[in-house]
Write a protein that holds these residues in place. Structure first.
Motif, mmCIF file in Angstrom:
data_model
loop_
_atom_site.group_PDB
_atom_site.id
_atom_site.type_symbol
_atom_site.label_atom_id
_atom_site.label_comp_id
_atom_site.label_asym_id
_atom_site.label_seq_id
_atom_site.Cartn_x
_atom_site.Cartn_y
_atom_site.Cartn_z
ATOM 1 N N LYS A 18 0.839 -1.190 0.000
ATOM 2 C CA LYS A 18 0.000 0.000 0.000
ATOM 3 C C LYS A 18 0.873 1.238 0.000
ATOM 4 O O LYS A 18 1.979 1.230 0.523
ATOM 5 N N PRO A 53 2.252 4.595 1.364
ATOM 6 C CA PRO A 53 2.350 5.024 2.769
ATOM 7 C C PRO A 53 1.256 6.014 3.176
ATOM 8 O O PRO A 53 0.782 5.985 4.302
ATOM 9 N N VAL A 80 -1.603 4.108 4.168
ATOM 10 C CA VAL A 80 -1.361 3.415 5.437
ATOM 11 C C VAL A 80 -1.649 4.361 6.603
ATOM 12 O O VAL A 80 -2.368 4.006 7.546
ATOM 13 N N ILE A 81 -1.106 5.578 6.511
ATOM 14 C CA ILE A 81 -1.328 6.531 7.608
ATOM 15 C C ILE A 81 -2.807 6.876 7.713
ATOM 16 O O ILE A 81 -3.379 6.922 8.797
ATOM 17 N N LYS A 128 -4.838 4.197 9.317
ATOM 18 C CA LYS A 128 -4.572 4.113 10.759
ATOM 19 C C LYS A 128 -5.287 5.242 11.493
ATOM 20 O O LYS A 128 -5.909 5.021 12.531
ATOM 21 N N ASP A 156 -8.246 4.977 14.221
ATOM 22 C CA ASP A 156 -8.094 5.605 15.538
ATOM 23 C C ASP A 156 -9.308 6.450 15.882
ATOM 24 O O ASP A 156 -9.826 6.395 16.988
ATOM 25 N N GLU A 167 1.249 13.415 18.825
ATOM 26 C CA GLU A 167 2.291 12.552 18.246
ATOM 27 C C GLU A 167 3.646 12.941 18.834
ATOM 28 O O GLU A 167 4.463 12.093 19.143
ATOM 29 N N THR A 197 6.175 9.609 19.107
ATOM 30 C CA THR A 197 6.035 8.838 17.879
ATOM 31 C C THR A 197 6.366 9.678 16.646
ATOM 32 O O THR A 197 6.631 9.126 15.591
ATOM 33 N N ILE A 244 8.012 8.168 13.323
ATOM 34 C CA ILE A 244 7.272 8.065 12.064
ATOM 35 C C ILE A 244 7.993 8.848 10.963
ATOM 36 O O ILE A 244 8.111 8.402 9.830
ATOM 37 N N ILE A 303 8.997 8.442 4.352
ATOM 38 C CA ILE A 303 7.800 9.105 3.846
ATOM 39 C C ILE A 303 8.103 10.589 3.789
ATOM 40 O O ILE A 303 8.968 11.070 4.496
#
Lengths: 328, 333
Positions: free
Chosen positions: B20, B22, B25-26, B29, B33, B114, B119, B123, B128
């Motif tokens: 996939k 990125p 993907v984010i 997610k 959430d 974040e 994180t 990340i 990315i």
């Protein structure tokens, strides 16, 4: 072991008036474990951020895997794994899910990401906790998960910023062994930043000493000592005392102190002499313990103690990081 | 003993086509959430309950709302969104009031949480582009909000359909779809504003409070201030019509700085087809007009400036947060 995987030339980064990294030259060759040793605030983290393109240098160039991270951050980050000082995970996700997420961000399809993540979790010893939420992980477990997180992208270089902070001694040992093992197995270059010299001494092939944004010296521990202490790798500490002086006889203690200092300085191989609280510190190139004793006794001074010290990283550390450079 | 070195290099020859992007993907997610979080559930519950309330008052007042010779008589169904008996605001008013809360609620901790969790640097050290994170967060929150508003809007329509027994006409349906789109744009504005604050402030609480302060300022204090400024300038009853029109124009211009004013003007026009102008009209302009609803195209033309204004506001706050985020140095915690 061919070529340099990290090359920093003339790197400078300023924050207002404060220069965090000052004209830094550093090379790390492929496959080695390089320790970046320095006290807090020496500019280690800033240097690392510049290697990843997370902050821009004011001047100088960075090349990682032959690429410039300022202009090609994504390509560099494909090859470089970075474990930040205080690594964070999504607390409401399991360790496994956190790893799969990272893998997916690296363009690995989810099914393969799961296989890899499980393998790595097993490798770092978290096989039994992989389905636990990371919020419940202990500090040491988080660091190990962090290592797995760094390795999942199959990197050429891993950069670990103070990875052992806050882990208990047994955990540190285990963690460091794991790093060395993985690095040797998979031929990964490791850049390890720390202010714990013993840990650095334990795992690193080469060490760079970093103070006040400058690289003081780089090399293996042995050559580092000779680089820094050049002509005087030994220090002899001699406790002296003066027998009570009779009135009118002999010069006073101050003069006698001066005399013995001068006598010692004239001895071949002694580079400096200092005195504090009745203890003479004599820096010398060879083991001159006998000569020092003879000189002191010859001057009619009582010798209360004699101690020979060889320099290790410890002394380098204390000399440069804590007390500042004395004895110059 | 498994040797990960062998396995990992073996996996290097993987088929990348299944991977996939990125960004996706984010986004996935972030969406999961939001959808799984208590915050979204609470916000949805508040909005769904107020929806039910306004739907109930609208339905029980339908009888009085329909009058003979009403120019909007053919737009019976739209009244579901607009009528109230005075005790409970209509659906339209509720959205203009609660929409900001929804936008602020989903955006105020986008970046700073974040960072606080540590994180962010992890990340961003993945391969990315930095803007993926902020863009994906915006798109994910917007997608969740859109889904929710569309579901709510259609539910209200469905409930109306069942209880009234009259299906909406095609035009009514299109108007309602435009109303939902407009609400999404309006919420997107507040979402972006709160993302901007989440980039600006380290503490999520500070960011949330600042965003709420802006919202309160526009809903409560700004109209008061405008009135205070305009009071001494008010033309007397004997003033020339030219003066009166100019004064009214000034008042409207000042009011239109508020995003909620733009939103309510636009929704009113869309849901009440008899509204034919948002500014003052002179008697001269009114002479000879047949009272009747505007066609959809004309209503849309009328609200075009309002919609453009809202979109512009959204883009401005997004651009500011984008620039701030891209230039920021990402330090671990």
């Amino acid at each position: 072991m061919t070529g340099n995987i990290i090359e920093l030339t003339g790197l400078t980064r300023r924050y207002g008036q404060f220069t965090a990294v000052d004209n830094l030259f550093l090379t790390v060759s492929t496959g080695e474990i390089f320790g970046l040793l320095g006290p807090n605030g020496a500019g280690k983290s800033t240097t690392i951020l510049m290697m990843l393109g997370l902050t821009e240098p004011d001047s100088g160039t960075v090349r990682v895997c032959g690429l410039d991270p300022t202009t090609h951050p994504v390509e560099v980050k494909k090859k470089v794994g970075y474990l930040p000082e205080e690594v964070g995970f999504y607390d409401d996700m399991s360790g496994l899910r956190n790893l799969i997420y990272t893998a997916c961000l690296n363009g690995i399809p989810e099914s393969e990401a799961r296989i890899r993540a499980e393998k790595l979790l097993e490798r770092v010893g978290l096989a039994n906790e992989m389905h636990k939420k990371t919020g419940k992980y202990s500090r040491g477990m988080r660091q190990r998960l962090g290592l797995a997180d760094v390795l999942i992208k199959d990197p050429e270089v891993i950069i670990l910023d103070e990875p052992t902070l806050g882990i208990d001694p047994a955990g540190v040992r285990e963690f460091l062994d794991l790093i060395v093992e993985l690095s040797r197995e998979q031929k990964i270059t490791v850049l390890f930043s720390s202010h714990h010299l013993h840990q650095v001494q334990q795992v690193c092939d080469r060490v760079g000493l970093f103070v006040g944004g400058r690289l003081l010296a780089a090399g293996d521990v042995k050559s580092l000592a000779s680089q820094l202490f050049g002509k005087s790798p030994y220090t002899i500490e001699a406790g002296i005392d003066f027998p009570p002086a009779h009135a009118g006889e002999a010069p006073g203690p101050e003069e006698r102190k001066q005399a013995i200092r001068q006598a010692l300085l004239n001895t071949e191989g002694v580079s400096s002499v200092s005195e504090e609280n009745g203890i003479l510190q004599i820096a010398c190139a060879r083991d001159l313990t006998g000569e020092v004793a003879a000189a002191v006794l010859g001057a009619g001074i009582r010798l209360t103690s004699l101690n020979k010290r060889e320099y290790g990283l410890d002394d380098i550390y204390y000399r440069y990081f804590e007390g500042g450079a004395t004895n110059e | 003993m498994n040797n990960p070195a062998v396995t990992l290099t073996g996996l290097n020859n993987r088929n990348r086509s299944r991977a996939k992007h990125p960004f996706r993907v984010i986004m996935e997610k972030e969406m999961s959430d939001h959808l799984g979080g208590w915050r979204f559930i609470i916000l949805t519950a508040i909005i769904a309950l107020t929806c039910l309330g306004s739907l109930y008052t609208a339905l029980s007042n339908m009888g009085q709302a329909v009058k003979p010779n009403d120019p909007e008589g053919s737009f019976f169904f739209l009244k579901l969104f607009t009528i109230s008996d005075g005790t409970m605001p209509s659906f339209m008013v509720f959205i203009s009031f609660l929409g900001p809360l929804l936008g602020i609620g989903l955006g105020f901790d986008a970046i700073n949480s974040e960072h606080n969790r540590g994180t962010l640097s992890r990340i961003l050290s993945q391969p990315i582009h930095r803007d993926y994170l902020i863009n994906a967060k915006f798109v994910a929150a917007l997608a969740v909000i859109s889904a929710m508003l569309i579901v709510l809007g259609l539910t209200v329509m469905g409930a109306g359909l069942v209880s009234l027994g009259i299906p909406p006409t095609a035009e009514e349906f299109v108007r309602m779809i435009f109303f939902i789109l407009l609400s999404i744009i309006y919420v997107a504005f507040w979402l972006n504003l709160s993302i901007l604050f989440s980039v600006l402030f380290r503490q999520p609480a500070t960011a949330a409070l600042s965003a709420i302060a802006v919202w309160l300022f526009f809903t409560v204090f700004y109209p008061l201030i405008v009135n205070m400024i305009l009071k001494p300038m008010e033309p007397s009853a004997a003033a020339s019509p030219y003066h009166m029109v100019a004064f009214e124009q000034l008042r409207l211009t000042l009011m239109r700085v508020m995003p909620n004013q733009l939103f309510s003007e636009a929704t009113t026009t869309l849901l009440m087809p008899s509204v034919r102008s948002l500014g003052p009209l002179t008697m001269e302009q009114m002479i000879g007009t047949v009272p009747g609803p505007l066609p959809l195209g004309q209503s849309l033309l009328l609200v075009w400036p309002q919609v453009t204004g809202l979109i512009a506001g959204t883009i401005i706050s997004f651009v500011i947060s984008y620039i701030l985020f891209m230039r920021r140095e990402i330090r671990p915690r």
